[in-house]
Design a protein around this motif. Structure first.
Motif, PDB file in Angstrom:
ATOM      1  N   VAL A  58       0.981  -1.196  -0.036  1.00  0.00           N
ATOM      2  CA  VAL A  58      -0.038   0.076   0.165  1.00  0.00           C
ATOM      3  C   VAL A  58       0.900   1.235   0.170  1.00  0.00           C
ATOM      4  O   VAL A  58       1.715   1.304   0.691  1.00  0.00           O
ATOM      5  CB  VAL A  58      -0.814   0.136   1.255  1.00  0.00           C
ATOM      6  CG1 VAL A  58      -1.886   1.329   0.953  1.00  0.00           C
ATOM      7  CG2 VAL A  58      -1.700  -1.375   1.318  1.00  0.00           C
ATOM      8  N   ALA A  59       0.590   2.024  -0.984  1.00  0.00           N
ATOM      9  CA  ALA A  59       1.336   3.466  -1.014  1.00  0.00           C
ATOM     10  C   ALA A  59       0.322   4.590  -1.047  1.00  0.00           C
ATOM     11  O   ALA A  59      -0.542   4.411  -1.720  1.00  0.00           O
ATOM     12  CB  ALA A  59       2.207   3.238  -2.164  1.00  0.00           C
ATOM     13  N   PHE A  60       0.896   5.746  -0.501  1.00  0.00           N
ATOM     14  CA  PHE A  60       0.104   6.798  -0.551  1.00  0.00           C
ATOM     15  C   PHE A  60       0.937   7.834  -1.223  1.00  0.00           C
ATOM     16  O   PHE A  60       2.023   7.964  -1.167  1.00  0.00           O
ATOM     17  CB  PHE A  60      -0.153   7.466   0.871  1.00  0.00           C
ATOM     18  CG  PHE A  60      -1.299   6.922   1.457  1.00  0.00           C
ATOM     19  CD1 PHE A  60      -2.421   6.704   1.374  1.00  0.00           C
ATOM     20  CD2 PHE A  60      -0.892   6.127   2.643  1.00  0.00           C
ATOM     21  CE1 PHE A  60      -3.458   5.810   1.837  1.00  0.00           C
ATOM     22  CE2 PHE A  60      -1.738   5.254   3.422  1.00  0.00           C
ATOM     23  CZ  PHE A  60      -2.980   5.103   3.062  1.00  0.00           C
ATOM     24  N   ARG A  61       0.193   8.851  -2.221  1.00  0.00           N
ATOM     25  CA  ARG A  61       0.700   9.602  -3.021  1.00  0.00           C
ATOM     26  C   ARG A  61       0.800  10.954  -2.075  1.00  0.00           C
ATOM     27  O   ARG A  61      -0.176  11.483  -1.554  1.00  0.00           O
ATOM     28  CB  ARG A  61      -0.007  10.190  -4.344  1.00  0.00           C
ATOM     29  CG  ARG A  61       0.486  10.930  -5.218  1.00  0.00           C
ATOM     30  CD  ARG A  61       0.361  11.235  -6.545  1.00  0.00           C
ATOM     31  NE  ARG A  61      -1.402  11.475  -6.600  1.00  0.00           N
ATOM     32  CZ  ARG A  61      -2.068  11.171  -7.832  1.00  0.00           C
ATOM     33  NH1 ARG A  61      -1.303  10.730  -8.820  1.00  0.00           N
ATOM     34  NH2 ARG A  61      -3.183  11.424  -7.691  1.00  0.00           N
ATOM     35  N   SER A  62       1.958  11.659  -1.956  1.00  0.00           N
ATOM     36  CA  SER A  62       2.071  12.907  -0.882  1.00  0.00           C
ATOM     37  C   SER A  62       3.328  13.758  -1.736  1.00  0.00           C
ATOM     38  O   SER A  62       4.379  13.303  -2.038  1.00  0.00           O
ATOM     39  CB  SER A  62       2.887  12.247   0.335  1.00  0.00           C
ATOM     40  OG  SER A  62       2.956  13.597   1.139  1.00  0.00           O
ATOM     41  N   GLU A  63       2.662  15.048  -2.193  1.00  0.00           N
ATOM     42  CA  GLU A  63       3.292  16.044  -2.646  1.00  0.00           C
ATOM     43  C   GLU A  63       4.028  15.473  -3.972  1.00  0.00           C
ATOM     44  O   GLU A  63       5.245  15.641  -4.327  1.00  0.00           O
ATOM     45  CB  GLU A  63       4.730  16.428  -1.783  1.00  0.00           C
ATOM     46  CG  GLU A  63       4.035  17.040  -0.477  1.00  0.00           C
ATOM     47  CD  GLU A  63       5.139  17.525   0.401  1.00  0.00           C
ATOM     48  OE1 GLU A  63       6.450  17.288   0.082  1.00  0.00           O
ATOM     49  OE2 GLU A  63       4.730  18.348   1.468  1.00  0.00           O
ATOM     50  N   GLY A  64       3.316  14.645  -4.715  1.00  0.00           N
ATOM     51  CA  GLY A  64       3.784  14.344  -5.955  1.00  0.00           C
ATOM     52  C   GLY A  64       4.464  12.967  -6.064  1.00  0.00           C
ATOM     53  O   GLY A  64       4.884  12.363  -7.028  1.00  0.00           O
ATOM     54  N   THR A  65       4.908  12.468  -4.886  1.00  0.00           N
ATOM     55  CA  THR A  65       5.506  10.995  -4.903  1.00  0.00           C
ATOM     56  C   THR A  65       4.662  10.036  -4.163  1.00  0.00           C
ATOM     57  O   THR A  65       3.892  10.287  -3.307  1.00  0.00           O
ATOM     58  CB  THR A  65       6.971  11.362  -4.102  1.00  0.00           C
ATOM     59  OG1 THR A  65       6.899  11.703  -2.935  1.00  0.00           O
ATOM     60  CG2 THR A  65       7.771  12.281  -5.018  1.00  0.00           C
ATOM     61  N   TRP A  66       4.949   8.803  -4.223  1.00  0.00           N
ATOM     62  CA  TRP A  66       4.457   7.647  -3.584  1.00  0.00           C
ATOM     63  C   TRP A  66       5.277   7.019  -2.611  1.00  0.00           C
ATOM     64  O   TRP A  66       6.206   6.887  -2.727  1.00  0.00           O
ATOM     65  CB  TRP A  66       4.097   6.397  -4.561  1.00  0.00           C
ATOM     66  CG  TRP A  66       3.022   6.886  -5.816  1.00  0.00           C
ATOM     67  CD1 TRP A  66       3.133   7.200  -6.807  1.00  0.00           C
ATOM     68  CD2 TRP A  66       1.588   6.645  -5.667  1.00  0.00           C
ATOM     69  NE1 TRP A  66       1.925   7.366  -7.474  1.00  0.00           N
ATOM     70  CE2 TRP A  66       1.019   7.103  -6.758  1.00  0.00           C
ATOM     71  CE3 TRP A  66       0.800   6.090  -4.591  1.00  0.00           C
ATOM     72  CZ2 TRP A  66      -0.404   7.091  -6.872  1.00  0.00           C
ATOM     73  CZ3 TRP A  66      -0.616   6.200  -4.614  1.00  0.00           C
ATOM     74  CH2 TRP A  66      -1.108   6.649  -5.946  1.00  0.00           C
ATOM     75  N   ARG A  67       4.502   7.214  -1.507  1.00  0.00           N
ATOM     76  CA  ARG A  67       5.105   6.712  -0.168  1.00  0.00           C
ATOM     77  C   ARG A  67       4.571   5.507   0.333  1.00  0.00           C
ATOM     78  O   ARG A  67       3.350   5.365   0.500  1.00  0.00           O
ATOM     79  CB  ARG A  67       4.935   7.851   0.884  1.00  0.00           C
ATOM     80  CG  ARG A  67       5.862   7.415   2.050  1.00  0.00           C
ATOM     81  CD  ARG A  67       5.831   8.726   3.055  1.00  0.00           C
ATOM     82  NE  ARG A  67       4.659   9.034   3.551  1.00  0.00           N
ATOM     83  CZ  ARG A  67       3.937   8.694   4.600  1.00  0.00           C
ATOM     84  NH1 ARG A  67       4.628   7.528   5.263  1.00  0.00           N
ATOM     85  NH2 ARG A  67       2.638   8.906   5.036  1.00  0.00           N
TER      86      ARG A  67
ATOM     87  N   LEU B 179     -11.643   0.801   1.393  1.00  0.00           N
ATOM     88  CA  LEU B 179     -11.857   1.947   2.175  1.00  0.00           C
ATOM     89  C   LEU B 179     -10.981   2.986   1.625  1.00  0.00           C
ATOM     90  O   LEU B 179     -11.235   4.176   2.224  1.00  0.00           O
ATOM     91  CB  LEU B 179     -12.435   1.881   3.421  1.00  0.00           C
ATOM     92  CG  LEU B 179     -13.666   0.995   3.793  1.00  0.00           C
ATOM     93  CD1 LEU B 179     -13.882   1.028   5.330  1.00  0.00           C
ATOM     94  CD2 LEU B 179     -14.871   1.755   3.022  1.00  0.00           C
ATOM     95  N   LEU B 180      -9.787   2.674   1.369  1.00  0.00           N
ATOM     96  CA  LEU B 180      -8.847   3.752   1.172  1.00  0.00           C
ATOM     97  C   LEU B 180      -9.074   4.358  -0.399  1.00  0.00           C
ATOM     98  O   LEU B 180      -9.693   4.118  -1.409  1.00  0.00           O
ATOM     99  CB  LEU B 180      -7.416   3.085   0.833  1.00  0.00           C
ATOM    100  CG  LEU B 180      -6.719   2.439   1.986  1.00  0.00           C
ATOM    101  CD1 LEU B 180      -5.584   1.771   1.622  1.00  0.00           C
ATOM    102  CD2 LEU B 180      -6.636   3.417   3.322  1.00  0.00           C
ATOM    103  N   PRO B 181      -8.953   5.981  -0.203  1.00  0.00           N
ATOM    104  CA  PRO B 181      -9.446   6.562  -1.421  1.00  0.00           C
ATOM    105  C   PRO B 181      -8.566   6.468  -2.578  1.00  0.00           C
ATOM    106  O   PRO B 181      -7.288   6.446  -2.698  1.00  0.00           O
ATOM    107  CB  PRO B 181      -9.217   8.460  -1.016  1.00  0.00           C
ATOM    108  CG  PRO B 181      -8.168   7.953   0.056  1.00  0.00           C
ATOM    109  CD  PRO B 181      -8.554   6.580   0.784  1.00  0.00           C
ATOM    110  N   ALA B 182      -9.113   5.851  -3.641  1.00  0.00           N
ATOM    111  CA  ALA B 182      -8.230   5.758  -4.843  1.00  0.00           C
ATOM    112  C   ALA B 182      -7.313   6.760  -5.551  1.00  0.00           C
ATOM    113  O   ALA B 182      -6.693   6.449  -6.214  1.00  0.00           O
ATOM    114  CB  ALA B 182      -9.406   5.156  -5.967  1.00  0.00           C
ATOM    115  N   VAL B 183      -8.011   7.970  -5.361  1.00  0.00           N
ATOM    116  CA  VAL B 183      -7.397   9.218  -5.876  1.00  0.00           C
ATOM    117  C   VAL B 183      -5.929   9.127  -5.112  1.00  0.00           C
ATOM    118  O   VAL B 183      -4.965   9.932  -6.215  1.00  0.00           O
ATOM    119  CB  VAL B 183      -8.146  10.400  -5.408  1.00  0.00           C
ATOM    120  CG1 VAL B 183      -8.052  10.739  -4.086  1.00  0.00           C
ATOM    121  CG2 VAL B 183      -7.574  11.688  -6.412  1.00  0.00           C
ATOM    122  N   ASN B 184      -5.681   8.832  -4.234  1.00  0.00           N
ATOM    123  CA  ASN B 184      -4.275   9.155  -3.683  1.00  0.00           C
ATOM    124  C   ASN B 184      -3.715   7.815  -3.003  1.00  0.00           C
ATOM    125  O   ASN B 184      -2.792   7.795  -2.047  1.00  0.00           O
ATOM    126  CB  ASN B 184      -4.279  10.379  -2.860  1.00  0.00           C
ATOM    127  CG  ASN B 184      -5.076  10.150  -1.692  1.00  0.00           C
ATOM    128  OD1 ASN B 184      -5.776   9.242  -1.485  1.00  0.00           O
ATOM    129  ND2 ASN B 184      -4.767  11.063  -0.759  1.00  0.00           N
TER     130      ASN B 184
END
Length: 608
Positions: A13-22, A58-63
């Protein structure tokens, strides 16, 4: 071989933060068999809740990006269309969330919300759904369930709201129950009942459970297998008995070393620091007693005498008073500078209302509250605002007490600037220092509350309470949302600040093992009244009231060998605090057991 109910393979699982995937969860795999309970433990921010939200999609697909394979009885959940997934949620998989106030709709009654789940998933008509919802309320021991069925969430305490969420999750008898810190807000007696209820439902329905918690005592009591997470990875998993008795990973050893245990203070006169542990080596230091800063010869910092707080219940077209909630009834105590007085008892017993009444966040109905010799009730708005700089509160629900539209840095800086303690530039430096003190990074000041885990949000609330350098802190379940290692760090910080600054704590908690370690004195509350109060050693070594004994017996013990012990679901009803408008409380009788140790006589009318 019996196939698993849930199988998670290679979850990333990764989240997009400030243009990068973490990446926050990395290559996680586990199975849960029929009737099996798997506990996931680890520090806040380790990826436990994100794993649960990934399973529920339930995680938002957008980020958020979820990769891997998640199957429920052979069905790939990540491949299901959203319409089919909505049928799975609540029906096949139910989830109990960490913060009940953010999960309940504030404009709908609690009864309606539980009944709605039954109408949607089980096809019951409205009358049958309400009858079943009421039965569930009684099963999770909501007092006066029938009369509170049509109340709104804000009228319930934190523990009561969590019980509503548990009733809702169990409504459709799911194949898999995901419980994300379900007992965090509950006192030990209700926690024991909920754990017993989950065990019973597993036996009756063959339900499997994914249990996310930071309480190793709960893990030992309920889990067949345990998975330990650290920074998004599984560092160890296996049978719970093996994890507890022969942990391989240093981090697992560190978690177990940080668990407070009831009885550990025997022979110690003062509060004691918690052992801090090195998460890389598992080594721990030797805890030491905290220097005594209680100035008993001085006038008490806080004097509470015959405090009464009641809430009117209005109904009818004319909104006449038809009843009153007797939340706090004739409560008296004192608190010295540098002293910690703990209030313990079941949720709904009046602990939080007592704390809020002292700060005049709710208006007391009667009694006297003196802070530094000044009558708090007599202060006008300006004087009360100035006094509250020296009286701060850490609230129970961290998400509800943080403004979601402001960065946490702005939230921490605002009281410093408003009270004229520093300019904007210096306030930012203080914010950075406060974040470091509670184990967070200064650069996190630019984030918003929703970007933090539950435990991290609680640390932010503690930092905000410390911002104005108060003399009294009312800590309402201040560490209940923290995992054991961070809880130890934060409590050590509070003890250090008390020793350094002479802070007084009114420590409201359901974690009796923690209470034993940090308190000078303890007051046990039941039905809005103090039934026993005295020095910590006297209460723990010689409890007198039957309710005090029941609280201590319900504390979960971090020993997996006790998992087979069945407590049995109590049939005792919790008495309702709702009374008729003309009700007059009966007189209570008290006896002094030893110096400072006072207990309510149990043959008093309505006692115990």
């Amino acid at each position: 071989m019996i196939p698993p109910v849930l199988s998670v393979q290679g979850l990333n699982v990764a989240f997009r933060s400030e243009g990068t995937w973490r990446r926050v969860v990395e290559d996680l795999s586990f199975d849960i068999g029929p009737r099996e309970t798997l506990a996931i433990v680890g520090e806040s921010g380790s990826g436990k809740s994100v794993t649960a939200l990934s399973i529920m999609r339930l995680l938002p697909a957008v980020n958020a990006r979820v990769e891997g394979r998640i199957t429920l009885e052979g069905r790939d959940l990540l491949a299901l269309p959203e319409a089919r997934m909505r049928e799975v949620r609540g029906n096949d998989i139910a989830m109990i969330f960490q913060e009940p106030m953010t999960s309940l709709n504030p404009v709908l009654t609690v009864g309606f919300q539980v009944a709605e789940a039954l109408v949607y998933h089980r096809g019951l008509d409205r009358r049958a759904a309400e009858a079943e919802a009421l039965r569930l309320f009684e099963r999770v021991r909501i007092p006066a369930a029938a009369s509170r069925f049509h109340e709104y969430p804000h009228r319930f305490s934190g523990g009561m709201r969590q019980r509503v969420m548990i009733a809702m999750a169990l409504a459709c008898r799911p194949k898999l129950l995901i419980a994300d810190e379900p007992t965090t807000a509950l006192d030990v007696t209700i926690q024991a009942q909920i754990l017993e209820l989950v065990k019973m439902l597993q036996e009756e329905e063959g339900m499997s459970v994914l249990f996310i918690t930071h309480d190793m005592g709960v893990v030992a009591e309920i889990a067949d297998r345990t998975l330990v997470m650290f920074k998004g990875q599984a560092v160890e998993q296996g049978a719970t008995e093996k994890i507890f008795h022969a942990p391989r990973a240093p981090y697992t050893r560190a978690l177990l070393a940080a668990v407070p245990q009831l009885g550990s203070m025997t022979g110690h006169a003062r509060p004691m620091r918690f052992p801090t542990v090195d998460i890389m080596t598992g080594g721990s230091d030797e805890p030491a007693e905290v220097p005594d800063t209680v100035a008993a010869a001085e006038r008490p910092l806080l004097e509470v005498a015959n405090l009464v707080t009641r809430f009117d219940i209005r109904s009818g077209v004319l909104s006449r008073v038809t009843g009153r909630v007797h939340a706090v009834e004739d409560v008296s105590f004192t608190l010295q500078s540098g002293e910690t007085l703990a209030l313990v008892g079941e949720s709904g017993c009046g602990k939080s209302t007592t704390g809020r009444s002292i700060l005049r966040l709710v208006p007391p109905s009667a009694g006297h509250i003196l802070f530094e010799g000044t009558d708090v009730a007599s202060l006008d708005k300006a004087a009360l605002r100035a006094m509250r700089r020296r009286m701060q509160m850490v609230f129970q629900d961290p998400f509800a007490s943080l403004n979601p539209r402001r960065t946490v840095g702005a939230a921490l800086a605002e009281p410093i600037i408003v009270h004229g303690m520093a300019g904007k530039a210096e306030a930012q430096e203080r914010v950075a220092s406060l974040l470091r003190k509670v184990g967070l990074q200064p650069e996190m000041a630019s984030r918003y509350p929703h970007e933090f885990s539950g435990g991290q949000r609680q640390r932010l609330c503690i930092a905000r309470a410390l911002a104005l350098e108060p003399r009294l802190i009312v800590a309402d379940e201040a560490v209940s949302a923290l995992d054991v290692s961070i809880k130890a760090q934060v409590l050590n910080l509070m003890l250090d600040l008390q020793a350094e600054l002479g802070l007084a704590y009114l420590f409201i908690s359901h974690d009796i093992a923690v209470v034993e370690r940090v308190s000078h004195r303890i007051a046990v509350m039941y039905m809005g009244e103090i039934v026993e109060i005295g020095p910590r050693a006297a209460i723990f070594e010689s409890p007198q009231h039957s309710y005090t004994k029941r609280l201590m017996a319900a504390v979960p013990v971090p020993d997996p060998a006790r998992r087979a012990i069945r407590r049995g679901l109590s049939s005792d009803e919790i008495r309702s605090p709702v009374r008729a408008p003309d009700f007059t409380p009966p007189p209570r009788r008290y006896r002094e057991v030893s110096p400072g140790h006072v207990v309510q006589v149990e043959d008093s009318v309505g006692a115990g």
